[in-house]
Design an enzyme around this catalytic site. Structure first.
Site, short mmCIF file in Angstrom:
data_model
loop_
_atom_site.label_atom_id
_atom_site.label_comp_id
_atom_site.label_asym_id
_atom_site.label_seq_id
_atom_site.Cartn_x
_atom_site.Cartn_y
_atom_site.Cartn_z
N GLU A 186 0.82 -1.21 0.00
CA GLU A 186 0.00 0.00 0.00
C GLU A 186 0.86 1.26 0.00
O GLU A 186 1.48 1.60 1.01
CB GLU A 186 -0.93 0.03 1.22
CG GLU A 186 -1.85 1.22 1.19
CD GLU A 186 -2.85 1.25 2.33
OE1 GLU A 186 -3.81 2.03 2.25
OE2 GLU A 186 -2.67 0.48 3.30
N GLU A 281 -12.03 1.95 4.31
CA GLU A 281 -11.06 2.39 5.30
C GLU A 281 -11.12 3.91 5.45
O GLU A 281 -10.27 4.64 4.95
CB GLU A 281 -9.65 1.93 4.93
CG GLU A 281 -8.70 2.05 6.11
CD GLU A 281 -7.25 1.84 5.73
OE1 GLU A 281 -6.52 1.27 6.54
OE2 GLU A 281 -6.85 2.27 4.64
#
Length: 306
Positions: A186, A281
């Protein structure tokens, strides 16, 4: 800011009230009335995002998510849960036919344990996390684990740092690949000290690792801040993307609260045939039950692209 701290603070954020929502809701006994129709994409809420409507128990929240049409979850903190709780979550997801999205690899890379430095002690910690992820996966059913390679090691050239990261990830992939687990790298926007910043950089690293167990987690919130041109960059790096997360910008709250046209992005992902979980998220712009109702309404609105 650590992920769990962000989510806790985000869920307490204040902001927009419900406007123009077609969602039918009732707060009687902390429940909502909805037809439970599945969304066009598989959005995955987090623990705590429906605690006011469903209670503090994550298992109760998962059942509530299913009743509202969600068919997946993600849980950054899964690795830190007791094994028995991991199993309960996995069993409930299996019973409901829901997908488990990402969980964060324990010590999968951070400022104090950067893989870019090439230090054996850091690599050993990372590999231990990969071994632990295999056991977590068996209990909860998740096949995706988030890895952040950590900060720059500024005493080394970018080329040497990149080679160090690639070598460490290759060793991690050797552990995960036999079990069908994929670590998703990520790139983040939290601080300029982070080594992994863009989708193009992550694409290069995944190509070099050359394993089905090393792919990209494309977090649309972070990539809007770091590189923009979202759909074009997703298209360029599509072959190495295994997972998406969302959050609007500015504010990192639910879709429809910022500048990102999530309806168009979700339509694009649907047309591309993406079947994985889209991780939610982000925080919530409103408070209490009203904020959580607004959260559901926002996803219904952004998902109405058919």
């Amino acid at each position: 800011m650590k992920r769990n701290e962000f989510l806790q603070k985000g869920l307490l954020a204040t902001g927009a009230l419900i406007t123009g929502s077609s969602l039918s809701a009732s707060t009687k006994a902390g429940t909502m009335t909805a037809d439970g129709k599945p969304f066009n994409l598989n959005y995955g809420p987090h623990d705590g995002q429906f605690k006011n409507l469903a209670g503090n128990s994550f298992l109760d929240q998962i059942q509530f998510m299913y009743d509202q049409g969600f068919r997946g979850i993600e849980d950054n903190g899964m690795s830190g849960r007791p094994p028995a709780e991991q199993e309960k979550i996995g069993n409930l997801l299996s019973k409901l036919g829901m997908a488990m999205g990402v969980f964060v690899l324990d010590k999968g890379g951070n400022g104090a344990n950067t893989l870019a430095a090439g230090k054996q002690a850091h690599v050993d910690i990372f590999l231990k996390g990969c071994q632990q992820a295999v056991e977590v996966s068996k209990r909860c059913g998740g096949k995706l684990t988030t890895v952040v390679p950590g900060d720059f090691s500024r005493n080394l050239s970018i080329e040497i740092q990149t080679a160090n990261v690639i070598e460490a990830l290759r060793r991690g992939a050797e552990i995960l690949e036999p079990h069908g687990i994929t670590m998703v790298l990520e790139p983040l926007s939290d601080t300029p000290d982070l080594f992994l910043r863009t989708s193009n950089q992550t694409y290069l690293i995944c190509k070099a690792v050359n394993s089905p167990s090393c792919k990209i987690l494309y977090d649309i919130y972070h990539m809007q801040r770091n590189e923009g041109d979202l759909i074009a960059n997703i298209e360029r790096t599509w072959s190495e993307i295994a997972y998406f997360q969302v959050g609007d910008n500015p504010g990192r709250n639910e879709p429809t609260t910022g500048e990102i046209n999530y309806k168009n992005i979700f339509k694009y992902l649907h047309q591309k045939g993406y079947k994985g979980v889209v991780g939610m998220e982000h925080g919530i712009s409103g408070k209490g039950k009203t904020g959580e109702e607004r959260l559901i309404a926002a996803y219904r609105e952004a998902d109405a692209f058919m």
